[in-house]
Design a protein around this motif. Structure first.
Motif, PDB file in Angstrom:
ATOM      1  N   ALA A 190       0.846  -1.194   0.000  1.00  0.00           N
ATOM      2  CA  ALA A 190       0.000   0.000   0.000  1.00  0.00           C
ATOM      3  C   ALA A 190       0.882   1.245   0.000  1.00  0.00           C
ATOM      4  N   PRO A 191       0.341   2.385  -0.430  1.00  0.00           N
ATOM      5  CA  PRO A 191       1.131   3.621  -0.414  1.00  0.00           C
ATOM      6  C   PRO A 191       1.557   4.005   1.001  1.00  0.00           C
ATOM      7  N   GLY A 192       2.665   4.744   1.121  1.00  0.00           N
ATOM      8  CA  GLY A 192       3.118   5.276   2.394  1.00  0.00           C
ATOM      9  C   GLY A 192       3.971   4.329   3.216  1.00  0.00           C
ATOM     10  N   GLN A 193       4.359   3.183   2.667  1.00  0.00           N
ATOM     11  CA  GLN A 193       5.166   2.224   3.425  1.00  0.00           C
ATOM     12  C   GLN A 193       6.618   2.205   2.989  1.00  0.00           C
ATOM     13  N   GLY A 194       6.977   3.095   2.055  1.00  0.00           N
ATOM     14  CA  GLY A 194       8.357   3.145   1.593  1.00  0.00           C
ATOM     15  C   GLY A 194       8.732   1.977   0.701  1.00  0.00           C
ATOM     16  N   LEU A 195       7.736   1.255   0.207  1.00  0.00           N
ATOM     17  CA  LEU A 195       7.983   0.115  -0.681  1.00  0.00           C
ATOM     18  C   LEU A 195       7.525   0.465  -2.092  1.00  0.00           C
ATOM     19  N   PRO A 196       8.085  -0.202  -3.098  1.00  0.00           N
ATOM     20  CA  PRO A 196       7.634   0.091  -4.473  1.00  0.00           C
ATOM     21  C   PRO A 196       6.133  -0.130  -4.617  1.00  0.00           C
ATOM     22  N   ILE A 197       5.487   0.795  -5.261  1.00  0.00           N
ATOM     23  CA  ILE A 197       4.047   0.710  -5.500  1.00  0.00           C
ATOM     24  C   ILE A 197       3.851   0.502  -6.991  1.00  0.00           C
ATOM     25  N   GLY A 198       3.053  -0.468  -7.341  1.00  0.00           N
ATOM     26  CA  GLY A 198       2.809  -0.736  -8.756  1.00  0.00           C
ATOM     27  C   GLY A 198       1.333  -0.819  -9.042  1.00  0.00           C
ATOM     28  N   ASP A 199       1.030  -1.057 -10.275  1.00  0.00           N
ATOM     29  CA  ASP A 199      -0.373  -1.228 -10.658  1.00  0.00           C
ATOM     30  C   ASP A 199      -0.565  -2.602 -11.287  1.00  0.00           C
ATOM     31  N   ASP A 200       0.175  -3.586 -10.763  1.00  0.00           N
ATOM     32  CA  ASP A 200       0.070  -4.944 -11.283  1.00  0.00           C
ATOM     33  C   ASP A 200      -1.358  -5.459 -11.152  1.00  0.00           C
ATOM     34  N   LEU A 201      -1.746  -6.298 -12.084  1.00  0.00           N
ATOM     35  CA  LEU A 201      -3.071  -6.894 -12.059  1.00  0.00           C
ATOM     36  C   LEU A 201      -2.958  -8.405 -12.153  1.00  0.00           C
ATOM     37  N   ILE A 202      -3.891  -9.082 -11.521  1.00  0.00           N
ATOM     38  CA  ILE A 202      -4.077 -10.493 -11.816  1.00  0.00           C
ATOM     39  C   ILE A 202      -5.276 -10.574 -12.748  1.00  0.00           C
ATOM     40  N   VAL A 203      -5.237 -11.492 -13.685  1.00  0.00           N
ATOM     41  CA  VAL A 203      -6.316 -11.593 -14.668  1.00  0.00           C
ATOM     42  C   VAL A 203      -6.776 -13.038 -14.782  1.00  0.00           C
ATOM     43  N   THR A 204      -8.030 -13.199 -15.159  1.00  0.00           N
ATOM     44  CA  THR A 204      -8.510 -14.511 -15.577  1.00  0.00           C
ATOM     45  C   THR A 204      -8.688 -14.443 -17.078  1.00  0.00           C
ATOM     46  N   GLN A 205      -8.398 -15.513 -17.730  1.00  0.00           N
ATOM     47  CA  GLN A 205      -8.495 -15.529 -19.185  1.00  0.00           C
ATOM     48  C   GLN A 205      -9.188 -16.802 -19.649  1.00  0.00           C
ATOM     49  N   ASN A 206      -9.521 -16.804 -20.926  1.00  0.00           N
ATOM     50  CA  ASN A 206     -10.158 -17.974 -21.511  1.00  0.00           C
ATOM     51  C   ASN A 206      -9.137 -19.095 -21.702  1.00  0.00           C
ATOM     52  N   ARG A 207      -9.621 -20.248 -22.058  1.00  0.00           N
ATOM     53  CA  ARG A 207      -8.729 -21.328 -22.449  1.00  0.00           C
ATOM     54  C   ARG A 207      -8.264 -21.080 -23.875  1.00  0.00           C
ATOM     55  N   GLY A 208      -7.092 -21.561 -24.172  1.00  0.00           N
ATOM     56  CA  GLY A 208      -6.596 -21.451 -25.542  1.00  0.00           C
ATOM     57  C   GLY A 208      -7.271 -22.481 -26.439  1.00  0.00           C
ATOM     58  N   ARG A 209      -6.605 -22.827 -27.514  1.00  0.00           N
ATOM     59  CA  ARG A 209      -7.156 -23.812 -28.449  1.00  0.00           C
ATOM     60  C   ARG A 209      -7.389 -25.138 -27.746  1.00  0.00           C
ATOM     61  N   GLN A 210      -8.539 -25.745 -28.031  1.00  0.00           N
ATOM     62  CA  GLN A 210      -8.866 -27.059 -27.501  1.00  0.00           C
ATOM     63  C   GLN A 210      -9.340 -27.942 -28.650  1.00  0.00           C
ATOM     64  N   VAL A 211      -8.837 -29.155 -28.679  1.00  0.00           N
ATOM     65  CA  VAL A 211      -9.223 -30.116 -29.716  1.00  0.00           C
ATOM     66  C   VAL A 211      -9.699 -31.389 -29.021  1.00  0.00           C
ATOM     67  N   PHE A 212     -10.864 -31.863 -29.430  1.00  0.00           N
ATOM     68  CA  PHE A 212     -11.473 -33.046 -28.816  1.00  0.00           C
ATOM     69  C   PHE A 212     -11.784 -34.085 -29.888  1.00  0.00           C
ATOM     70  N   VAL A 213     -11.708 -35.336 -29.494  1.00  0.00           N
ATOM     71  CA  VAL A 213     -12.232 -36.437 -30.294  1.00  0.00           C
ATOM     72  C   VAL A 213     -13.385 -37.012 -29.490  1.00  0.00           C
ATOM     73  N   GLU A 214     -14.526 -37.170 -30.143  1.00  0.00           N
ATOM     74  CA  GLU A 214     -15.724 -37.600 -29.427  1.00  0.00           C
ATOM     75  C   GLU A 214     -16.350 -38.793 -30.142  1.00  0.00           C
ATOM     76  N   ALA A 215     -16.742 -39.772 -29.366  1.00  0.00           N
ATOM     77  CA  ALA A 215     -17.489 -40.916 -29.895  1.00  0.00           C
ATOM     78  C   ALA A 215     -18.824 -40.989 -29.170  1.00  0.00           C
ATOM     79  N   ALA A 216     -19.904 -41.115 -29.925  1.00  0.00           N
ATOM     80  CA  ALA A 216     -21.234 -41.160 -29.327  1.00  0.00           C
ATOM     81  C   ALA A 216     -22.005 -42.362 -29.884  1.00  0.00           C
ATOM     82  N   PHE A 217     -22.680 -43.059 -28.993  1.00  0.00           N
ATOM     83  CA  PHE A 217     -23.451 -44.240 -29.392  1.00  0.00           C
ATOM     84  C   PHE A 217     -24.823 -44.183 -28.710  1.00  0.00           C
ATOM     85  N   LYS A 218     -25.842 -44.635 -29.415  1.00  0.00           N
ATOM     86  CA  LYS A 218     -27.183 -44.770 -28.837  1.00  0.00           C
ATOM     87  C   LYS A 218     -27.545 -46.243 -28.833  1.00  0.00           C
ATOM     88  N   PHE A 219     -28.066 -46.714 -27.707  1.00  0.00           N
ATOM     89  CA  PHE A 219     -28.440 -48.124 -27.584  1.00  0.00           C
ATOM     90  C   PHE A 219     -29.947 -48.256 -27.522  1.00  0.00           C
TER      91      PHE A 219
END
Length: 193
Positions: free
Chosen positions: A164-193
């Motif tokens: 926090a400000p006023g503590q004599g330590l470096p102050i930044g504006d760093d952020l943590i972010v959430t993001q989407n997943r990157g590319r995803q590739v699936f192989v799917e098999a479906a059967f009806k009985f």
């Protein structure tokens, strides 16, 4: 460093807009097109003091008022266009092709200041190819989500353990972010009985 998470309640948020969806069974056998487009105007419409001014201390005169600012994760324009094509291959099986292009306009990723991180507009593509029984008893599919591997920020917030400000330590504006997943590739098999 004091670590705290603050939950705030906005005085009022107003959202208005229009959404248009459409679908078309084309003259081409088995080919369907669809899509949607949306315009959304979502913003704070009453005083909303967030307590995230430059001194980092809530309740001071320099705390921003977000009244009139757009809400987070609310792009003005968004939409998609898609196709789905089923191609018969004799009586024994059929081939399916599908694709979807999604557009999102830019949006704020946080609700702390008037100048929060803003995600730029983006387009992402999904697609699939399948072979299967015409009666739906079995189907094998190769599915790709976010084929172009586009990464975007969903939400952002201040980084924990930043001094926090006023503590004599470096102050930044760093952020943590959430993001989407990157590319995803699936192989799917479906059967009806």
């Amino acid at each position: 460093t004091t670590i705290q998470y603050i939950t705030l309640n906005a005085g009022q948020l107003t959202s208005k807009g229009i959404d248009v969806d459409w679908a078309w069974s084309t003259p081409v056998d088995g080919l369907n097109l669809s899509g949607a487009v949306a315009y959304t105007d979502t913003k704070f419409t009453k005083t909303f003091i967030t307590g995230s001014g430059p001194d980092g201390i809530s309740g001071n005169a320099d705390d921003p008022d977000l009244d009139g600012r757009a809400a987070a994760r609310a792009p003005k324009f968004s939409g998609n266009i898609a196709f789905d094509w089923t191609i018969p291959m004799g009586d024994s099986f059929q081939v399916g092709l599908s694709g979807n292009a999604l557009y999102s306009g830019s949006y704020f990723t946080d609700e702390g200041t008037l100048t929060d991180l803003r995600q730029k507009s983006y387009v992402t593509l999904d697609g699939a190819i399948s072979i299967g029984d015409p009666d739906g008893r079995w189907k094998f599919s190769l599915i790709g989500n976010n084929i172009t591997n586009r990464i975007w920020v969903n939400t952002s917030a201040g980084r924990p353990f930043l001094a926090a400000p006023g503590q004599g330590l470096p102050i930044g504006d760093d952020l943590i972010v959430t993001q989407n997943r990157g590319r995803q590739v699936f192989v799917e098999a479906a059967f009806k009985f």
